[in-house]
Write an enzyme that holds these catalytic residues in place. Structure first.
Site, PDB file in Angstrom:
ATOM      1  N   LYS A  65      71.282  46.582  -0.314  1.00  0.00           N
ATOM      2  CA  LYS A  65      72.450  46.503  -1.203  1.00  0.00           C
ATOM      3  C   LYS A  65      73.367  47.659  -0.805  1.00  0.00           C
ATOM      4  O   LYS A  65      73.677  48.551  -1.610  1.00  0.00           O
ATOM      5  CB  LYS A  65      71.988  46.585  -2.671  1.00  0.00           C
ATOM      6  CG  LYS A  65      73.068  46.342  -3.701  1.00  0.00           C
ATOM      7  CD  LYS A  65      73.533  44.895  -3.796  1.00  0.00           C
ATOM      8  CE  LYS A  65      74.713  44.778  -4.757  1.00  0.00           C
ATOM      9  NZ  LYS A  65      75.319  43.428  -4.765  1.00  0.00           N
ATOM     10  N   ASP A  91      71.759  40.087  -2.851  1.00  0.00           N
ATOM     11  CA  ASP A  91      72.217  38.952  -3.668  1.00  0.00           C
ATOM     12  C   ASP A  91      72.477  37.733  -2.788  1.00  0.00           C
ATOM     13  O   ASP A  91      72.134  36.596  -3.127  1.00  0.00           O
ATOM     14  CB  ASP A  91      73.442  39.319  -4.529  1.00  0.00           C
ATOM     15  CG  ASP A  91      74.489  40.127  -3.787  1.00  0.00           C
ATOM     16  OD1 ASP A  91      74.269  40.499  -2.615  1.00  0.00           O
ATOM     17  OD2 ASP A  91      75.556  40.391  -4.383  1.00  0.00           O
ATOM     18  N   TYR A  96      59.921  52.008  -7.361  1.00  0.00           N
ATOM     19  CA  TYR A  96      58.584  51.920  -7.939  1.00  0.00           C
ATOM     20  C   TYR A  96      57.919  53.293  -8.042  1.00  0.00           C
ATOM     21  O   TYR A  96      57.028  53.493  -8.852  1.00  0.00           O
ATOM     22  CB  TYR A  96      57.680  51.026  -7.074  1.00  0.00           C
ATOM     23  CG  TYR A  96      57.742  49.564  -7.396  1.00  0.00           C
ATOM     24  CD1 TYR A  96      58.942  48.868  -7.377  1.00  0.00           C
ATOM     25  CD2 TYR A  96      56.586  48.855  -7.702  1.00  0.00           C
ATOM     26  CE1 TYR A  96      58.989  47.509  -7.654  1.00  0.00           C
ATOM     27  CE2 TYR A  96      56.620  47.500  -7.982  1.00  0.00           C
ATOM     28  CZ  TYR A  96      57.825  46.833  -7.952  1.00  0.00           C
ATOM     29  OH  TYR A  96      57.855  45.497  -8.230  1.00  0.00           O
ATOM     30  N   ASP A 126      58.811  36.310  -4.969  1.00  0.00           N
ATOM     31  CA  ASP A 126      58.529  35.364  -6.066  1.00  0.00           C
ATOM     32  C   ASP A 126      59.451  34.155  -5.939  1.00  0.00           C
ATOM     33  O   ASP A 126      59.029  33.016  -6.100  1.00  0.00           O
ATOM     34  CB  ASP A 126      58.758  36.015  -7.439  1.00  0.00           C
ATOM     35  CG  ASP A 126      57.463  36.540  -8.055  1.00  0.00           C
ATOM     36  OD1 ASP A 126      56.571  36.939  -7.287  1.00  0.00           O
ATOM     37  OD2 ASP A 126      57.361  36.553  -9.296  1.00  0.00           O
ATOM     38  N   ASP A 133      59.789  42.438  -3.905  1.00  0.00           N
ATOM     39  CA  ASP A 133      59.036  41.880  -5.029  1.00  0.00           C
ATOM     40  C   ASP A 133      59.747  40.652  -5.575  1.00  0.00           C
ATOM     41  O   ASP A 133      59.157  39.583  -5.743  1.00  0.00           O
ATOM     42  CB  ASP A 133      58.896  42.947  -6.128  1.00  0.00           C
ATOM     43  CG  ASP A 133      58.160  42.402  -7.345  1.00  0.00           C
ATOM     44  OD1 ASP A 133      57.106  41.780  -7.157  1.00  0.00           O
ATOM     45  OD2 ASP A 133      58.654  42.600  -8.471  1.00  0.00           O
TER      46      ASP A 133
HETATM   47  C1  IPM Z   1      53.344  42.127  -6.976  1.00  0.00           C
HETATM   48  C2  IPM Z   1      53.322  42.398  -8.457  1.00  0.00           C
HETATM   49  C3  IPM Z   1      53.312  43.900  -8.681  1.00  0.00           C
HETATM   50  C4  IPM Z   1      54.573  44.472  -8.074  1.00  0.00           C
HETATM   51  C5  IPM Z   1      53.174  44.323 -10.155  1.00  0.00           C
HETATM   52  C6  IPM Z   1      51.968  43.702 -10.816  1.00  0.00           C
HETATM   53  C7  IPM Z   1      53.163  45.811 -10.306  1.00  0.00           C
HETATM   54  O1  IPM Z   1      54.386  41.782  -9.091  1.00  0.00           O
HETATM   55  O2  IPM Z   1      52.393  42.524  -6.283  1.00  0.00           O
HETATM   56  O3  IPM Z   1      54.302  41.523  -6.495  1.00  0.00           O
HETATM   57  O4  IPM Z   1      55.620  44.471  -8.719  1.00  0.00           O
HETATM   58  O5  IPM Z   1      54.504  44.928  -6.933  1.00  0.00           O
HETATM   59 MN    MN Z   2      55.644  40.586  -7.785  1.00  0.00          MN
END
Ligand code: IPM
Ligand code: MN
Length: 355
Positions: A189, A221, A142, A249, A245
């Site tokens: 990884k 993975d 990032y 999710d 990240d």
């Molecule tokens: C999160 C979001 C952010 C990230 C984006 C919006 C830059 O997806 O906070 O998880 O990737 O960190």
């Molecule tokens: Mn995110």
């Protein structure tokens, strides 16, 4: 106690969900005799529109002077669909993380008994899931060097980690593991990436300092697979920025809805509390978004920024009660859905009636 917080509502559904979290925060303060003062700051696409900067200096100063930051979401399709945009809302979020030194992002993944049948996973797999993902937040790909070649046809992003960055986040992972079920899964990884091999090397060095904790090394993975195959096998998971990240999710949907997961980002300066979901632009202004992830982020704020555990607990209790009463937004309730603001009102009512 005096609570002095910065509120960054951001874009899309941000303002709506933040408003509910603020109502609940105010109700908690009234209940427990705290004095709440807050100030709004610009952040994200709305800040670009107004002042040309997704994280204006004035907002940074406001955050620095506050005891905690409550944050909604940022992002706007007009930027997502324009890869050539030079200023983007996400730069504001990354800039804030970097400038506040928020190297640790805590994302608790907990199943809610009332939502068990909303999970895409079988009940026996998801019932009782309770793990903490510790995501490194100010390093890695990032923040590494990135660019294009002159002809524009080749692009690169670099993933860099220093020993110091890895040690401080692993230390935090171990400290949380010590307070919990004493298992730490370090996700990397290492079979491909040199940066991951450094993570693993440092993990192996540190493990003997925590003899009570079982250390497990896992390739990312494999971790992605295990989150859906056997999520209960995790206690504390620690990983680098982008893996964290993606995995969180994935983890968020197994608990029933992405609209449920809060997070806390901590480090050098003021801590930030935010839902893990995005700005959901399709729902903006419709009063339909699930405010619970933001409300639960406010609970984390009471606990982590102010050490007010009973206050956080009452918010969680209110959220559980609203789920049990099926007083939910459309992501959870379908046809019998309540509005974002109605869920907020219900929670305020619950909190206010508590003696
Ligand atoms: C999160 C979001 C952010 C990230 C984006 C919006 C830059 O997806 O906070 O998880 O990737 O960190
Ligand atoms: Mn995110």
């Amino acid at each position: 106690m005096k609570l002095n917080i910065a509120v960054l509502a951001g874009d899309g559904i941000g303002p709506e969900v933040i408003y509910q979290a603020l109502k609940v925060t105010q109700a908690i303060c009234d209940q427990f005799g705290h004095e709440l003062s807050y100030e709004h700051g610009l952040m994200g696409a709305c800040a670009i529109d107004e002042v040309g900067d997704p994280y204006p200096e004035a907002t940074h100063e406001l955050c620095m002077q506050s005891d905690a930051v409550l944050f909604g979401a940022i992002g706007d399709p007009k930027y997502d669909n324009n890869p050539k945009a030079t200023v983007r809302p996400e730069q504001g979020l990354l800039g804030m993380r970097k400038k506040l030194g928020l190297y640790a992002n805590l994302r608790p993944v907990v199943s809610f008994p009332s939502l068990i049948d909303k999970s895409p996973l079988r009940t026996d797999l998801v019932d009782g899931v309770d793990f903490m993902c510790v995501r490194e937040l100010t390093g890695g790909i990032y923040f590494g060097e990135r660019g294009r070649t002159d002809d524009g046809n080749s692009a690169f992003d670099t993933c860099v980690y220093t020993r110091e960055e890895i040690e401080r986040i692993l230390k935090l992972g171990y400290e949380y593991a010590m307070k919990r079920r004493k298992k730490l899964t370090i996700v990397d990884k290492a079979n491909v990436l040199e940066s991951s091999r450094l993570w693993r090397e440092i993990g192996q060095e540190m493990a003997p300092q925590y003899p009570d904790v079982e250390t497990e090394f896992m390739l990312v993975d494999n971790a992605a697979m295990r989150i859906i195959q056997w999520p209960k096998s995790f206690d504390v998971m620690v990983t680098e920025n982008m893996f964290g990240d993606i995995l969180t999710d994935e983890a968020s949907v197994i608990t029933g809805s992405m609209g449920m997961l809060p997070s806390a980002s901590m480090g050098v300066h003021t801590s930030v509390f935010e839902p893990i979901h995005g700005s959901y632009p399709q729902a903006a202004g419709k009063d339909i978004a699930n405010p619970l992830a933001t409300v639960l982020s406010a609970a984390m704020m009471f606990e982590y920024a102010f050490d007010l555990m009973d206050e956080g607990k009452l918010i969680r209790e209110a959220v559980d009660a609203s789920l049990a009463a099926e007083y939910c937004t459309e992501d959870l309730s379908g046809d019998n859905a309540y509005k974002t603001s109605e869920v907020g009102d219900w929670l305020v009512d619950y909190v206010s009636k508590k003696s």
